[in-house]
Write a protein that holds these residues in place. Structure first.
Motif, PDB file in Angstrom:
ATOM      1  N   ASP A   8      -2.077   9.333  15.787  1.00 30.51           N
ATOM      2  CA  ASP A   8      -0.862  10.129  15.988  1.00 30.51           C
ATOM      3  C   ASP A   8       0.175   9.344  16.781  1.00 30.51           C
ATOM      4  O   ASP A   8       1.382   9.416  16.505  1.00 30.51           O
ATOM      5  CB  ASP A   8      -1.198  11.419  16.723  1.00 30.51           C
ATOM      6  CG  ASP A   8      -1.985  12.396  15.845  1.00 30.51           C
ATOM      7  OD1 ASP A   8      -2.273  12.039  14.686  1.00 30.51           O
ATOM      8  OD2 ASP A   8      -2.300  13.493  16.326  1.00 30.51           O
ATOM      9  N   LEU A   9      -0.291   8.580  17.753  1.00 35.87           N
ATOM     10  CA  LEU A   9       0.636   7.763  18.537  1.00 35.87           C
ATOM     11  C   LEU A   9       1.225   6.635  17.693  1.00 35.87           C
ATOM     12  O   LEU A   9       2.404   6.286  17.847  1.00 35.87           O
ATOM     13  CB  LEU A   9      -0.089   7.192  19.757  1.00 35.87           C
ATOM     14  CG  LEU A   9      -0.525   8.230  20.806  1.00 35.87           C
ATOM     15  CD1 LEU A   9      -1.367   7.560  21.883  1.00 35.87           C
ATOM     16  CD2 LEU A   9       0.678   8.922  21.431  1.00 35.87           C
ATOM     17  N   GLN A  10       0.434   6.069  16.794  1.00 34.76           N
ATOM     18  CA  GLN A  10       0.957   5.034  15.898  1.00 34.76           C
ATOM     19  C   GLN A  10       2.013   5.606  14.962  1.00 34.76           C
ATOM     20  O   GLN A  10       3.017   4.948  14.663  1.00 34.76           O
ATOM     21  CB  GLN A  10      -0.191   4.408  15.099  1.00 34.76           C
ATOM     22  CG  GLN A  10      -1.101   3.508  15.915  1.00 34.76           C
ATOM     23  CD  GLN A  10      -2.229   2.938  15.101  1.00 34.76           C
ATOM     24  OE1 GLN A  10      -2.995   3.664  14.478  1.00 34.76           O
ATOM     25  NE2 GLN A  10      -2.328   1.613  15.078  1.00 34.76           N
ATOM     26  N   ASP A  11       1.775   6.843  14.482  1.00 34.18           N
ATOM     27  CA  ASP A  11       2.774   7.487  13.637  1.00 34.18           C
ATOM     28  C   ASP A  11       4.063   7.731  14.419  1.00 34.18           C
ATOM     29  O   ASP A  11       5.171   7.516  13.903  1.00 34.18           O
ATOM     30  CB  ASP A  11       2.238   8.818  13.108  1.00 34.18           C
ATOM     31  CG  ASP A  11       1.138   8.643  12.077  1.00 34.18           C
ATOM     32  OD1 ASP A  11       0.950   7.499  11.609  1.00 34.18           O
ATOM     33  OD2 ASP A  11       0.474   9.628  11.746  1.00 34.18           O
ATOM     34  N   PHE A  12       3.930   8.205  15.650  1.00 30.83           N
ATOM     35  CA  PHE A  12       5.101   8.399  16.508  1.00 30.83           C
ATOM     36  C   PHE A  12       5.877   7.099  16.663  1.00 30.83           C
ATOM     37  O   PHE A  12       7.108   7.070  16.551  1.00 30.83           O
ATOM     38  CB  PHE A  12       4.661   8.923  17.876  1.00 30.83           C
ATOM     39  CG  PHE A  12       5.698   8.754  18.952  1.00 30.83           C
ATOM     40  CD1 PHE A  12       6.775   9.621  19.037  1.00 30.83           C
ATOM     41  CD2 PHE A  12       5.606   7.711  19.863  1.00 30.83           C
ATOM     42  CE1 PHE A  12       7.752   9.461  20.026  1.00 30.83           C
ATOM     43  CE2 PHE A  12       6.567   7.544  20.850  1.00 30.83           C
ATOM     44  CZ  PHE A  12       7.646   8.418  20.929  1.00 30.83           C
ATOM     45  N   LEU A  13       5.158   5.998  16.893  1.00 34.14           N
ATOM     46  CA  LEU A  13       5.798   4.704  17.076  1.00 34.14           C
ATOM     47  C   LEU A  13       6.528   4.277  15.807  1.00 34.14           C
ATOM     48  O   LEU A  13       7.655   3.765  15.863  1.00 34.14           O
ATOM     49  CB  LEU A  13       4.741   3.660  17.451  1.00 34.14           C
ATOM     50  CG  LEU A  13       5.215   2.239  17.769  1.00 34.14           C
ATOM     51  CD1 LEU A  13       6.216   2.244  18.913  1.00 34.14           C
ATOM     52  CD2 LEU A  13       4.024   1.354  18.108  1.00 34.14           C
ATOM     53  N   SER A  22      10.738   9.820   6.663  1.00 34.97           N
ATOM     54  CA  SER A  22      10.370   9.382   5.315  1.00 34.97           C
ATOM     55  C   SER A  22      10.224   7.866   5.238  1.00 34.97           C
ATOM     56  O   SER A  22       9.335   7.351   4.559  1.00 34.97           O
ATOM     57  CB  SER A  22      11.412   9.856   4.303  1.00 34.97           C
ATOM     58  OG  SER A  22      12.697   9.357   4.629  1.00 34.97           O
ATOM     59  N   ARG A  23      11.097   7.152   5.934  1.00 30.42           N
ATOM     60  CA  ARG A  23      11.009   5.697   5.921  1.00 30.42           C
ATOM     61  C   ARG A  23       9.759   5.220   6.646  1.00 30.42           C
ATOM     62  O   ARG A  23       9.086   4.291   6.201  1.00 30.42           O
ATOM     63  CB  ARG A  23      12.251   5.095   6.565  1.00 30.42           C
ATOM     64  CG  ARG A  23      12.328   3.580   6.438  1.00 30.42           C
ATOM     65  CD  ARG A  23      13.646   3.056   6.961  1.00 30.42           C
ATOM     66  NE  ARG A  23      13.741   1.621   6.790  1.00 30.42           N
ATOM     67  CZ  ARG A  23      14.770   0.892   7.187  1.00 30.42           C
ATOM     68  NH1 ARG A  23      15.809   1.477   7.773  1.00 30.42           N
ATOM     69  NH2 ARG A  23      14.787  -0.414   7.014  1.00 30.42           N
ATOM     70  N   ALA A  24       9.423   5.874   7.752  1.00 29.31           N
ATOM     71  CA  ALA A  24       8.206   5.518   8.469  1.00 29.31           C
ATOM     72  C   ALA A  24       6.985   5.755   7.586  1.00 29.31           C
ATOM     73  O   ALA A  24       6.054   4.932   7.555  1.00 29.31           O
ATOM     74  CB  ALA A  24       8.100   6.335   9.756  1.00 29.31           C
ATOM     75  N   ALA A  25       6.982   6.858   6.868  1.00 29.76           N
ATOM     76  CA  ALA A  25       5.857   7.156   5.976  1.00 29.76           C
ATOM     77  C   ALA A  25       5.717   6.106   4.892  1.00 29.76           C
ATOM     78  O   ALA A  25       4.608   5.661   4.562  1.00 29.76           O
ATOM     79  CB  ALA A  25       6.051   8.542   5.355  1.00 29.76           C
ATOM     80  N   ALA A  26       6.860   5.685   4.329  1.00 29.53           N
ATOM     81  CA  ALA A  26       6.822   4.655   3.285  1.00 29.53           C
ATOM     82  C   ALA A  26       6.279   3.340   3.831  1.00 29.53           C
ATOM     83  O   ALA A  26       5.501   2.653   3.166  1.00 29.53           O
ATOM     84  CB  ALA A  26       8.221   4.459   2.702  1.00 29.53           C
ATOM     85  N   THR A  34       2.370  14.267   5.586  1.00 30.31           N
ATOM     86  CA  THR A  34       1.275  13.928   6.508  1.00 30.31           C
ATOM     87  C   THR A  34       1.825  13.462   7.845  1.00 30.31           C
ATOM     88  O   THR A  34       1.354  13.885   8.917  1.00 30.31           O
ATOM     89  CB  THR A  34       0.385  12.840   5.897  1.00 30.31           C
ATOM     90  OG1 THR A  34      -0.178  13.332   4.678  1.00 30.31           O
ATOM     91  CG2 THR A  34      -0.732  12.441   6.844  1.00 30.31           C
ATOM     92  N   VAL A  35       2.826  12.596   7.806  1.00 30.13           N
ATOM     93  CA  VAL A  35       3.411  12.085   9.047  1.00 30.13           C
ATOM     94  C   VAL A  35       4.062  13.213   9.829  1.00 30.13           C
ATOM     95  O   VAL A  35       3.936  13.303  11.056  1.00 30.13           O
ATOM     96  CB  VAL A  35       4.423  10.962   8.744  1.00 30.13           C
ATOM     97  CG1 VAL A  35       5.081  10.474  10.031  1.00 30.13           C
ATOM     98  CG2 VAL A  35       3.736   9.806   8.043  1.00 30.13           C
TER      99      VAL A  35
END
Length: 298
Positions: A8-13, A22-26, A34-35
């Motif tokens: 979860d912290l990596q996703d936040f980062l 959306s760009r982070a998810a890609a 999910t993100v």
């Protein structure tokens, strides 16, 4: 309170660096739903709102800024564990490189097999597109940019100069004559970038030659422009490393030469990672070997 899930912290980062969910998810290879779910879970556990939703994307709140500093420190520590200084193991890991479409395709991709042979344990993401991922936001480990960044936690070094010229196909010249400064704007169809889709001001080539020049066949892709020129559709500015080796193309108005530079940029916190150093050294060697191809001296 239970420990926060590292994922979860990596996703936040990733969201903080990309600026858009959306760009982070890609970039992570997962779907945005999910993100978003993980972000809401993290905010619920912390009892804080970490981002504000704007028209441009996600903007960190004050609480998000405070968490970002801590998570980036954790990320750097994790990278040092995975890639300790002085470790004699083979260079390994994921390396994401952001480059311009033309340079990435016509020079790096052509020779990337050599880097892969030297460092078979490194997985390379070559992001060759219109626009760049940001090393300062840690979207890429290395980026080859068209200008030196003026701000951000990055280290930049000039990689090489390269030159561009006006080109037309032999067939086009046979049908329409050789362009001159007097006839270029009046009698010839020009090929170039779409002005409002330029991702860097350094791409305003025709305007630099003559502010009166305006392309009527336009594309955001340098590959499409090169194909248009080669097909005899008109006259366009192309890098020598793309057009110089094509015997079907002629350099017209040869006295006109536009010089640009490539800058190699890395984040200051990751530039000493073995895989980053290995790629930087390899790329520097590559452009040194092919300098004549870049500046048009062959």
């Amino acid at each position: 309170m239970q420990p926060l899930p590292w994922n979860d912290l990596q996703d936040f980062l990733a969201i903080a660096r990309a600026g858009q969910l959306s760009r982070a998810a890609a970039l992570m290879g997962v779907d945005a739903t999910t993100v978003g779910r993980r972000l809401r879970r993290l905010e619920a556990r912390l009892g804080r709102t970490l981002f504000e939703q704007t028209r441009e994307g996600q903007v960190l709140t004050e609480a998000g800024e405070a968490l970002l500093a801590q998570v980036e420190a954790m990320s750097r520590a994790a990278e040092r564990i995975a890639d300790p200084a002085g470790d004699r193991a083979d260079v390994s890991g994921l390396l994401r490189v952001s480059v311009s479409e033309g340079f990435g395709t016509w020079l790096i991709a052509e020779h990337l097999h050599d880097f892969a042979a030297r460092h078979p344990a490194v997985t390379v993401d070559l992001v060759a597109s219109n626009g760049f991922l940001s090393p300062s936001k840690r979207e890429a480990d290395c980026a080859v940019l068209l200008a030196r960044p003026r701000q951000g936690p990055v280290v930049a070094a000039k990689l090489a100069d390269y030159r561009l010229h006006l080109y037309a196909s032999r067939d086009y010249v046979a049908r329409h004559g050789t362009p001159t400064r007097a006839t270029l704007a009046r009698d010839h169809r020009l090929i170039g970038y779409i002005p409002d889709l330029l991702y860097a001001p350094e791409l305003r080539y025709l305007h630099e030659i003559d502010p009166a020049l305006a392309p009527t066949l336009r594309s955001s892709s340098i590959h499409a422009q090169a194909r248009l020129v080669a097909s005899g559709a008109g006259v366009g500015v192309l890098p020598h490393f793309i057009a110089g080796a094509d015997p079907a193309l002629l350099r017209v108005l040869p006295e006109i030469a536009i010089t640009r530079a490539f800058w190699l940029v890395t984040h200051r916190d990751t530039r000493r990672l073995r895989r980053v150093r290995a790629f930087r050294d390899w790329l520097t060697e590559l452009v040194s070997t092919h300098r004549a191809r870049l500046v048009g001296t062959y």
